[in-house]
Design an enzyme around this catalytic site. Structure first.
Site, mmCIF file in Angstrom:
data_model
loop_
_atom_site.group_PDB
_atom_site.id
_atom_site.type_symbol
_atom_site.label_atom_id
_atom_site.label_comp_id
_atom_site.label_asym_id
_atom_site.label_seq_id
_atom_site.Cartn_x
_atom_site.Cartn_y
_atom_site.Cartn_z
ATOM 1 C CG ASP A 59 -1.777 1.220 1.356
ATOM 2 O OD1 ASP A 59 -1.555 2.204 0.616
ATOM 3 O OD2 ASP A 59 -2.682 1.224 2.210
ATOM 4 C CB SER A 142 -1.662 12.229 -15.575
ATOM 5 O OG SER A 142 -2.791 12.372 -16.405
ATOM 6 C CE1 TYR A 155 -4.950 10.173 -11.835
ATOM 7 C CE2 TYR A 155 -5.334 11.694 -13.646
ATOM 8 C CZ TYR A 155 -4.747 10.548 -13.145
ATOM 9 O OH TYR A 155 -3.951 9.784 -13.963
ATOM 10 C CE LYS A 159 -1.407 10.341 -11.475
ATOM 11 N NZ LYS A 159 -0.401 9.286 -11.184
#
Length: 258
Positions: A59, A142, A155, A159
């Protein structure tokens, strides 16, 4: 087929999608690969399929697990040469993930995995790479880390943090006199289970593909090819750099002027 011969590499999120493609490419090029993931079923299945690979449950948001896994890698293999910080999440598919409606809980969950996970991976990779003073860290950012994404607030922010932290790590290692390189990769519209979960139907899929200058989705192996380069000794003068794998999305519009 020996671009990574005898190198020891750990790939987080290595049991599926882009991570799985990276594991396959590394193994094919002679690396000893640790598949790190929270999914033991998929991870162990892949390890059984590919000689020279092993599975370790990890994890990425848990520092104690990072320490234990990397210490076991050094104990078992003698060193770590390559780390790919690939594990990441987009946010709950059933939740609103825009800047107005994202809950603090969801924001923190994405940040914990995507940002804390990369921070911890870099921190402890440097620690175990330091004795040999060499290594390659590749962080999966990304396209969303370079431009705003209206309905993926957490998100996109996570990133962007990965992109910036990559440069910080690269400069720190150089300042320390370590030949530990750190680079980021920025995919867009790569057809993986993560993307498929966000597509409503075939029409939605075709719409996304049409908006890409190359008019198609990218493949995980196309991302893996760039990661393989950065992991290899062919890229020893590349650090602190970012690589877009997006079919031309960030180059501008594909529309012709009238």
């Amino acid at each position: 087929m020996d671009r990574l011969k005898d190198k020891v590499a750990l790939v987080t999120g290595g049991a599926q999608g882009i991570g799985k493609a990276i594991v396959r490419s590394f193994a094919a090029e002679g690396a000893r690969v640790i598949i790190a993931d929270i999914d033991p079923r998929e991870g162990k299945t892949l390890a059984a399929e590919l000689p020279g690979t092993v599975f370790r449950r990890l994890d990425v948001s848990d520092e104690a697990q990072w320490i234990a896994v990397l210490d076991s890698v050094v104990a078992d293999f003698g060193r770590l040469d390559v780390l790919v910080n690939n594990a990441g999440i987009t946010g709950r598919a059933e939740a609103k993930n825009d800047p107005e409606h994202t809950t603090l809980e969801d924001w923190r969950r994405v940040m914990t995995v995507n940002t804390d996970g990369v921070f911890l991976g870099c921190k402890h990779a440097i620690r175990v790479m330091r004795p040999n003073r060499t290594g390659s860290i590749i962080n999966m950012s990304s396209r969303s880390g370079l431009v705003g994404i209206p309905h993926q607030a957490a998100y996109a922010a996570s990133k962007a943090a990965v992109r910036n932290h990559t440069k910080t790590v690269a400069l720190y290692c150089a300042e320390e006199g370590l030949n530990i390189r750190c680079n980021s990769v920025h995919p867009a519209a790569i057809l993986t289970p993560m993307w498929e979960a966000m597509l409503k139907d075939e029409a939605d899929k075709e719409k996304v593909a049409a908006g890409t200058p190359l008019h198609r989705f990218g493949r995980p192996d196309e991302v893996a090819a760039v990661v393989l380069l950065l992991a290899s000794d062919e890229a020893t003068f590349i650090t602190g750099s970012e690589f877009n794998i997006d079919g031309g999305v960030l180059a501008g519009t594909a529309a012709s002027p009238k």
